[in-house]
Design an enzyme around this catalytic site. Structure first.
Site, PDB file in Angstrom:
ATOM      1  N   HIS A 332       0.859  -1.178   0.000  1.00  7.52           N
ATOM      2  CA  HIS A 332       0.000   0.000   0.000  1.00  7.52           C
ATOM      3  C   HIS A 332       0.894   1.226   0.000  1.00  7.52           C
ATOM      4  CE1 HIS A 332      -3.219   2.729   1.161  1.00  7.52           C
ATOM      5  NE2 HIS A 332      -4.031   1.778   0.770  1.00  7.52           N
ATOM      6  N   ASP A 388      -8.041  -5.357   0.219  1.00  9.38           N
ATOM      7  CA  ASP A 388      -8.498  -6.182  -0.907  1.00  9.38           C
ATOM      8  C   ASP A 388      -8.112  -7.647  -0.785  1.00  9.38           C
ATOM      9  OD1 ASP A 388      -9.627  -4.068  -2.482  1.00  9.38           O
ATOM     10  OD2 ASP A 388      -7.587  -3.351  -2.695  1.00  9.38           O
TER      11      ASP A 388
HETATM   12  C1  LIG Z   1      -0.464  -0.591  -3.816  1.00 15.02           C
HETATM   13  C2  LIG Z   1       0.826  -0.370  -4.600  1.00 15.02           C
HETATM   14  C3  LIG Z   1       0.455   0.166  -6.001  1.00 15.02           C
HETATM   15  C4  LIG Z   1       1.680   0.681  -3.878  1.00 15.02           C
HETATM   16  O1  LIG Z   1       2.734   1.029  -4.696  1.00 15.02           O
HETATM   17  P1  LIG Z   1       3.930   1.986  -4.261  1.00 15.02           P
HETATM   18  O2  LIG Z   1       3.580   2.748  -3.040  1.00 15.02           O
HETATM   19  O3  LIG Z   1       4.312   2.755  -5.468  1.00 15.02           O
HETATM   20  O4  LIG Z   1       5.064   0.975  -3.803  1.00 15.02           O
HETATM   21  P2  LIG Z   1       6.298   0.531  -4.664  1.00 15.02           P
HETATM   22  O5  LIG Z   1       5.822   0.061  -5.997  1.00 15.02           O
HETATM   23  O6  LIG Z   1       7.307   1.628  -4.624  1.00 15.02           O
HETATM   24  O7  LIG Z   1       6.817  -0.728  -3.838  1.00 15.02           O
HETATM   25  C5  LIG Z   1       7.946  -0.745  -2.997  1.00 15.02           C
HETATM   26  C6  LIG Z   1       8.680  -2.064  -3.190  1.00 15.02           C
HETATM   27  O8  LIG Z   1       7.821  -3.158  -2.858  1.00 15.02           O
HETATM   28  C7  LIG Z   1       7.582  -3.988  -4.014  1.00 15.02           C
HETATM   29  N1  LIG Z   1       6.145  -4.274  -4.041  1.00 15.02           N
HETATM   30  C8  LIG Z   1       5.127  -3.429  -3.762  1.00 15.02           C
HETATM   31  N2  LIG Z   1       3.952  -4.066  -3.817  1.00 15.02           N
HETATM   32  C9  LIG Z   1       4.243  -5.336  -4.150  1.00 15.02           C
HETATM   33  C10 LIG Z   1       3.431  -6.471  -4.359  1.00 15.02           C
HETATM   34  N3  LIG Z   1       2.102  -6.402  -4.224  1.00 15.02           N
HETATM   35  N4  LIG Z   1       4.029  -7.625  -4.702  1.00 15.02           N
HETATM   36  C11 LIG Z   1       5.375  -7.692  -4.810  1.00 15.02           C
HETATM   37  N5  LIG Z   1       6.206  -6.648  -4.621  1.00 15.02           N
HETATM   38  C12 LIG Z   1       5.632  -5.488  -4.298  1.00 15.02           C
HETATM   39  C13 LIG Z   1       7.996  -3.139  -5.217  1.00 15.02           C
HETATM   40  O9  LIG Z   1       8.432  -3.964  -6.286  1.00 15.02           O
HETATM   41  C14 LIG Z   1       9.119  -2.337  -4.621  1.00 15.02           C
HETATM   42  O10 LIG Z   1      10.260  -3.164  -4.525  1.00 15.02           O
HETATM   43  P3  LIG Z   1      11.739  -2.536  -4.779  1.00 15.02           P
HETATM   44  O11 LIG Z   1      11.871  -1.436  -3.765  1.00 15.02           O
HETATM   45  O12 LIG Z   1      12.671  -3.676  -4.569  1.00 15.02           O
HETATM   46  O13 LIG Z   1      11.724  -2.021  -6.189  1.00 15.02           O
HETATM   47  C15 LIG Z   1       1.645  -1.687  -4.719  1.00 15.02           C
HETATM   48  O14 LIG Z   1       1.988  -2.153  -3.430  1.00 15.02           O
HETATM   49  C16 LIG Z   1       0.900  -2.758  -5.496  1.00 15.02           C
HETATM   50  O15 LIG Z   1       0.985  -2.780  -6.736  1.00 15.02           O
HETATM   51  N6  LIG Z   1       0.166  -3.685  -4.774  1.00 15.02           N
HETATM   52  C17 LIG Z   1      -0.628  -4.697  -5.450  1.00 15.02           C
HETATM   53  C18 LIG Z   1      -1.943  -4.093  -5.930  1.00 15.02           C
HETATM   54  C19 LIG Z   1      -2.909  -3.852  -4.778  1.00 15.02           C
HETATM   55  O16 LIG Z   1      -3.133  -4.706  -3.931  1.00 15.02           O
HETATM   56  N7  LIG Z   1      -3.513  -2.621  -4.791  1.00 15.02           N
HETATM   57  C20 LIG Z   1      -4.554  -2.270  -3.831  1.00 15.02           C
HETATM   58  C21 LIG Z   1      -4.132  -1.173  -2.940  1.00 15.02           C
HETATM   59  S1  LIG Z   1      -5.386  -0.889  -1.728  1.00 15.02           S
END
Ligand SMILES: CC(C)(COP(=O)(O)OP(=O)(O)OC[C@H]1O[C@@H](n2cnc3c(N)ncnc32)[C@H](O)[C@@H]1OP(=O)(O)O)[C@@H](O)C(=O)NCCC(=O)NCCS
Length: 485
Positions: A332, A388
């Protein structure tokens, strides 16, 4: 820049000029516009597009640390896993309040008295009926249309029925005047949007089943009425299951607001042009539709189906760690620990499974949760379940189709969007259009070249892709016709 009005300030020294600036810190924030005063002469050879003499830009791709509004609605402490609506912990509201009461709280700022609640409930449920022409809107969609495409279109279309609610027709101060008449008009649109959200969602559900639409019933609560509108056919005295109605009501309450997430920000961005609230809510729906936001609960189920049985979980987790897959329902932008809503949703799941039977994917989900929570990759990145992760399993157990899950998120989130929209319309100082800046890194000025004198630029991403014309039959492909190429 003059002396700061508060004692808290940030001192910034610009090494380009040697000048020092003092920027006030208010509510632990600094104003990005204060940085506009930090100017420097352009260096020789520096790009004119940098506009160095016009002040420093603050760059924040993806709004990682930019506050765009002051708000009194929702507080999240992502490190501690805290979520409060108007100061009330989400856990207390989930166990003691209900969705409509919480909607009142979010929009108007305080828990209602009995008479205030009764009047709010009356207005919301009274405004659930749609103009009969909206039926043809739903019937115009293709048989397999995604219900979120219908919802987005339906909210936008709904606005066309209320010319008195449209600032483009009635004057741009329609919602910002702050006088009783303006606020009453605003509240009427709020009642309509909340009241009709379930009617639209039920129509999006029924149209794909080829079922006739039903009128919203009288004498039922908000979520109970929603279940009725989706499921009632010809049965006498039809009453939805109280266990499912209660579970859905709590899920609605949990999804009602989450401060400035992507869809809420979209609603405010759109609303900042002073467009009507129906159009603004339609854009919120479009934003919520995306797989990184409201589409995540659907993605969780697709992920669990692809994993299949529990013995495949370790290999899936390894694939996530190799970045070949994403663990949907984990991670998140704000929470760096478990989303507090995920614990409540997990409990609701048990209540629902008691009447529906357990979902066959539950075992897989539980093992995935256990392995991820104990794995260094996820611990180091502070990736924990979000709301979710479990909610999709409940919706599946209740028999909702996968692509309907985002609708079950959008309907209650209408409340949060409206709470923020109302707050913005009434904020002191009026509404400023949201118009961010960019860092321009493109070409400097160049002169137009006539087509015959140009050197063409070709290559991947540099020209339009060649595409397959899959809609054409073999016969059409073989036919002769006039073609430019
Ligand atoms: C929610 C979300 C978009 C947040 O993204 P964000 O704040 O931009 O976080 P980041 O993408 O910078 O993630 C930080 C690190 O964790 C990893 N990461 C984040 N979410 C991940 C996931 N669901 N699965 C695997 N790795 C994940 C990223 O690859 C990144 O790794 P790195 O630092 O080695 O490159 C992201 O966690 C995600 O895509 N989750 C899955 C979708 C989801 O459940 N969304 C509903 C949100 S309520």
């Amino acid at each position: 820049m003059g002396a700061p009005a508060t004692t808290d300030s940030l001192t910034v020294r610009d090494e380009r000029t040697g000048k020092t600036y003092s920027i006030p810190i208010v509510n632990n924030s600094i104003s990005a516009t204060a940085f506009k005063a930090i100017k420097a002469p352009k260096k020789s050879g520096e790009r004119e597009e940098n506009e160095t003499e016009r002040g420093l830009r603050v760059s924040d791709k993806g709004f990682l640390n930019t506050a765009v509004i002051t708000s009194e609605i929702t507080y999240i402490d992502g490190e501690a896993g805290v979520l409060r609506y108007r100061g009330y912990p989400i856990e207390q509201l989930a166990t003691q309040s209900n969705f409509l009461e919480t909607a009142y709280l979010l929009i108007y700022g305080a828990l209602p008295s009995s008479s205030q609640f009764a009047s709010f409930e009356y207005e919301v449920t009274r405004h659930s009926i749609l103009h009969v022409d909206t039926e043809s809107l739903f019937r115009a969609f293709r048989y397999d249309a995604h219900p979120m495409a219908m919802m987005t279109s339906a909210f936008a279309a709904l606005g066309s029925y209320y010319s008195e609610a449209n600032p483009s027709l009635q004057g741009q101060t329609l919602y910002t005047k702050g006088d009783p008449q303006s606020i009453a008009n605003m509240d009427k649109q709020i009642f309509r949007l909340i009241g009709k959200a379930t009617t639209l969602a039920a129509m999006a559900y029924r149209v794909r089943q080829g079922r006739p639409f039903v009128q919203p019933p009288t004498g039922m609560g908000y979520t109970e009425s929603f279940l009725y509108q989706m499921d009632h056919l010809t049965e006498e005295n039809y009453k939805p299951s109280p266990v499912l109605a209660k579970a859905l009501d709590i899920l609605f309450l949990l999804h009602a607001d989450h401060e400035l997430n992507a869809s809420c920000t979209t609603v405010l961005q759109t609303g900042s042009s002073l467009v009507d609230p129906y159009s603004a809510i339609a854009t919120g729906c479009a934003s919520l539709y995306g797989p990184l936001h409201g589409g995540a609960n659907e993605a969780v189920i697709r992920m669990l189906i692809s994993i299949g049985s529990p013995e495949n979980v370790p290999a899936f987790v390894e694939a996530v760690k190799r970045r070949e897959k994403v663990l949907s329902g984990f991670g998140h932008r704000v929470y760096k620990t478990s989303d507090p809503r995920s614990f409540i949703v997990r409990q609701i799941a048990d209540e629902v499974f008691k009447v529906t039977g357990k979902d066959e994917l539950l075992e897989t989900a539980m093992l995935l949760h256990k392995i991820a929570m104990n794995d260094e990759y996820f611990i180091k990145r502070k990736l924990a379940p979000n709301v979710d992760f479990w909610s999709g399993l409940i919706y599946r157990a209740m028999g909702f189709p996968l692509d309907f899950f985002p609708v079950l998120f959008a309907v209650p989130r209408v409340v949060g969007w409206l709470a923020h929209w109302r707050q913005m319309m009434l904020q002191s100082g009026g509404v400023k259009i949201w118009r961010p800046r960019q860092i321009y890194v493109g070409s400097g000025k160049r002169d137009y070249v006539p087509i015959n004198s140009r050197e063409s630029v070709a290559g991947f991403k540099k020209e339009p892709s060649s595409i397959a014309h899959t809609g054409q039959s073999k016969r059409a492909q073989l036919a002769e016709h006039r073609c430019k190429l």
